[in-house]
Design a protein around this motif. Structure first.
Motif, PDB file in Angstrom:
ATOM      1  N   ARG A   3      -9.444  35.798  27.298  1.00 44.73           N
ATOM      2  CA  ARG A   3      -8.405  35.117  28.072  1.00 44.73           C
ATOM      3  C   ARG A   3      -7.372  36.112  28.583  1.00 44.73           C
ATOM      4  NH1 ARG A   3      -7.524  30.285  23.697  1.00 44.73           N
ATOM      5  NH2 ARG A   3      -9.330  29.006  24.274  1.00 44.73           N
ATOM      6  N   GLU A  22      -0.812  31.217  24.719  1.00 42.79           N
ATOM      7  CA  GLU A  22      -2.057  30.926  24.026  1.00 42.79           C
ATOM      8  C   GLU A  22      -2.473  29.472  24.272  1.00 42.79           C
ATOM      9  OE1 GLU A  22      -5.454  31.697  22.079  1.00 42.79           O
ATOM     10  OE2 GLU A  22      -3.897  33.131  22.667  1.00 42.79           O
ATOM     11  N   HIS A  23      -1.495  28.579  24.283  1.00 44.95           N
ATOM     12  CA  HIS A  23      -1.796  27.169  24.554  1.00 44.95           C
ATOM     13  C   HIS A  23      -2.286  26.976  25.990  1.00 44.95           C
ATOM     14  CE1 HIS A  23      -1.420  22.805  24.552  1.00 44.95           C
ATOM     15  NE2 HIS A  23      -0.696  22.903  25.651  1.00 44.95           N
ATOM     16  N   ARG A  26      -5.903  28.069  27.052  1.00 54.41           N
ATOM     17  CA  ARG A  26      -7.081  27.265  26.704  1.00 54.41           C
ATOM     18  C   ARG A  26      -7.693  26.607  27.934  1.00 54.41           C
ATOM     19  NH1 ARG A  26      -3.793  24.563  21.735  1.00 54.41           N
ATOM     20  NH2 ARG A  26      -3.746  26.416  20.397  1.00 54.41           N
TER      21      ARG A  26
END
Length: 299
Positions: A3, A22-23, A26
């Motif tokens: 990512r 990080e959220h 996704r």
């Protein structure tokens, strides 16, 4: 491809948004979902960022009838038609293995989608991309516009140089939108959008620009790439006339008090063009998210 690479992670840590990033991250995948495929098939243009043979990074614009970009599989897109003659990325997009970043933006709905990957060998008259990262972005800083007409004629490339002319400086100062291509070598290329009120991009000299980095999705893909590789390509579209101003050079992020950020860009090469088959758009309805800028007006 993960990512985020180390450049993006470092910027996220510095700004204090690592958990949020990080959220949000996704949402990045390699699959082109049905809704994304339908969106691509409706668009009349596609921005592509990549490095040309000499290593310079550019952002270019492809235009065609809706359907000229389409998904041909869960992780493949096919682009019918190539770049106009004289575009600095024409050779790179005709070569298999070129790392590319693309962004499809719909000014009618303020929706945008990014797809990064690698070109595949195809028959003449187009190219394909194997997707590695596919994701959408929020509508922040996108101006709303309606398509007006497709202009068949045009002289093509009208000027090349290594610095901005006075007319090109005026075009940059008047811009409410531009696109930026960046790269981080093994992690590939990326193309992103920047928007604001006219004047948000400052012309400091014929070879130096400065723009603020507004709060966005917390991914920091562009600034992360610049932390790893200063090469960048800018694309300033003249929406109402259909002309293009492409700049290649190097950029770096400057951090100020209170978490403020700005990007300083050094111009190394300039291509100005008015290609046949260009699309003209209406005057903008500015995004309500645009921060006010000195001397700007809303409509």
């Amino acid at each position: 491809m993960g990512r985020y690479h180390q450049g993006s992670l470092a910027v996220q840590e510095r700004v204090g948004v690592r958990e949020l990033a990080e959220h949000v991250g996704r949402s990045i995948g390699a699959d082109i979902r049905d809704v994304a495929a339908a969106f691509l098939a409706q668009q009349p243009h596609l921005v592509v960022g990549a490095a040309e043979g000499a290593g310079r990074l550019w952002a270019s614009l492809l235009t065609g009838a809706p359907g000229f970009v389409r998904a041909t599989g869960p992780d493949r897109i096919r682009v019918s038609g190539g770049l106009p003659e004289g575009d600095p990325l024409a050779g790179a997009l005709a070569t298999a293995g070129t790392r590319v970043g693309t962004i499809s933006l719909d000014p009618r709905t303020r929706r945008r989608m990014r797809l990064n990957g690698t070109t595949l060998a195809v028959a003449p008259g187009g190219f394909a991309v194997a997707a590695e990262q596919v994701f959408s972005n929020c509508p922040k800083y996108l101006q709303k516009r309606e398509p007006l007409e497709l202009v068949a004629d045009g002289p093509g490339v009208v000027r090349r140089g290594d610095a901005l002319t006075p007319g090109q400086e005026r075009a940059v100062r008047a811009a409410d939108t531009f696109f930026v291509a960046t790269t981080a070598e093994a992690d590939g290329a990326d193309a992103s959008h920047r928007g604001g009120m006219p004047g948000f991009v400052e012309v400091l000299s014929p070879t130096e620009l400065l723009w603020p980095d507004y709060a966005g999705n917390a991914m920091f893909l562009t600034l992360g790439n610049l932390a790893a590789d200063e090469r960048a390509g800018l694309l300033f579209p003249d929406w109402e006339g259909g002309g293009l101003l492409q700049l290649s050079g190097r950029a770096r992020t400057e951090y100020g008090p209170g978490g403020s950020r700005a990007v300083r860009f050094r111009v190394e090469a300039v291509v100005e063009s008015l290609h046949p088959g260009r699309l003209r758009w209406s005057t903008p309805e500015y995004s309500p998210a645009n921060p006010p800028h000195r001397g700007s007006t809303t409509r």
